[in-house]
Design an enzyme around this catalytic site. Structure first.
Site, PDB file in Angstrom:
ATOM      1  CD  GLN A 199      -3.911  -4.764   6.718  1.00 39.67           C
ATOM      2  OE1 GLN A 199      -3.814  -3.614   6.092  1.00 39.67           O
ATOM      3  NE2 GLN A 199      -4.379  -5.737   6.260  1.00 39.67           N
ATOM      4  CE  LYS A 204      -3.802  -1.897   2.460  1.00 37.78           C
ATOM      5  NZ  LYS A 204      -4.234  -2.673   3.882  1.00 37.78           N
ATOM      6  CG  ASP A 213     -10.089  -0.073   5.299  1.00 39.96           C
ATOM      7  OD1 ASP A 213      -9.839  -0.549   4.290  1.00 39.96           O
ATOM      8  OD2 ASP A 213      -9.376  -0.143   6.284  1.00 39.96           O
TER       9      ASP A 213
END
Ligand code: GUN
Length: 295
Positions: A99, A55, A122
């Site tokens: 995460q 990422k 997200d």
């Protein structure tokens, strides 16, 4: 026999990343703004470390600013919540990604709830979940949005199609169902407790497999001509003591039955990071009331 077409997620993702990079360059030139994405990693899960590294690399390649915070596996929930409060208040940070999974002493929902919805790239915060289901503008979870982008190209008109989503996770299955409903598909969500999964799957014009079970979906689960999106990324051992990646669909069996299918790797996977960059750019524009690029 159907001639099964391969859906090239890698190429589509490269196109999206290039579009994000072009829009980011324009934002910088016109407004002096560089959208920033901050990834937070708690602990040392090897798969999570790989995700966060890739990422970071993709973020920089697209011309966005990349920040990273690493906390030890022993970090308390209070420490993580304090970090999120700092990132919420930091104007250089447009997107916050914590995460998952998190270590057992930390309640993931409490953490998600603490992220400012405008920075929730997200799309997991209840405000964004609610906005997605009620059809208003929101930050949409990256993996299902990537699947939808691939589907839109594979099928010119999604309205009225029979879509079956295998899996009901908050990360993929549920938001995927909301997106397909938003496209006027007829949507069924099936899962590990559903009776007769193969029969449900066989109804699908669009079959989304998101169960994390290697090759669960066999060839005879697929309606001839169906478009199959395989979200699974499962590492399985091979006879020679090595390992390989397989999806949730028995890929070889699907050949000659599915109308089109995403490969693993190179299908849905690359779309997730590209959509994360897109969300970061959108968040940067929306937070400042700027017109967002249509990408
Ligand atoms: N772990 C697995 N997939 C995801 C994702 O899309 N976002 C976050 N934050 N963690 C994940």
């Amino acid at each position: 026999m159907v001639d099964t077409r391969l859906i090239d997620g890698k190429a589509r993702a490269a196109g999206l990343r290039a579009a994000v990079a072009a829009a980011a360059a324009a934002l910088k030139a016109q407004h002096g703004i560089v959208p920033g994405l901050c990834a937070v990693l708690v602990g040392e899960d090897p798969a999570s470390q790989v995700y966060v590294r890739s990422k970071g690399k993709a973020t920089i390649e697209a011309g966005l600013a990349s920040f990273e915070h690493k906390l030890p596996a022993s970090a308390s929930e209070a420490e993580l919540l304090a970090l999120i409060a700092r990132l919420n208040a930091d104007d250089t940070v447009d997107g916050i990604l914590v995460q998952l999974p998190l270590p057992p002493q930390i309640n993931p929902q409490r953490v998600i709830d603490a992220i400012a919805p405008a920075k929730d790239v997200d799309g997991f915060h209840p405000e964004n979940v609610g906005r997605l289901w009620s059809g208003s503008t929101s930050l949409v979870p990256c993996t299902p949005y990537g699947c939808l982008m691939l589907l839109r190209e594979a099928i010119p008109s999604l309205a009225g199609a029979e879509a079956v989503v295998l899996g009901r996770s908050n990360i993929v299955g549920k938001p995927m169902a909301a997106l397909l409903l938003g496209e006027s598909c007829t949507v069924t969500v099936a899962h590990s407790k559903s009776h007769d999964l193969p029969a449900i799957a066989r109804r699908a014009d669009i079959l989304i497999a998101a169960v994390s079970k290697p090759e669960l979906v066999r060839g005879d689960w697929i309606k001839p001509g169906a478009v199959v999106i395989d979200v699974g990324i499962n590492r399985v051992a091979t006879a020679d003591g090595k390992s390989r990646l397989v999806g949730d669909v028995a890929f070889e069996e699907a050949q000659g039955i599915a109308g089109a299918i995403t490969p693993v790797p190179g299908g849905v996977g690359p779309m997730t990071i590209a959509c994360l960059l897109r969300n970061t750019l959108l968040a940067a524009c929306r937070r400042r009331g700027l017109t967002e690029p249509s990408i």
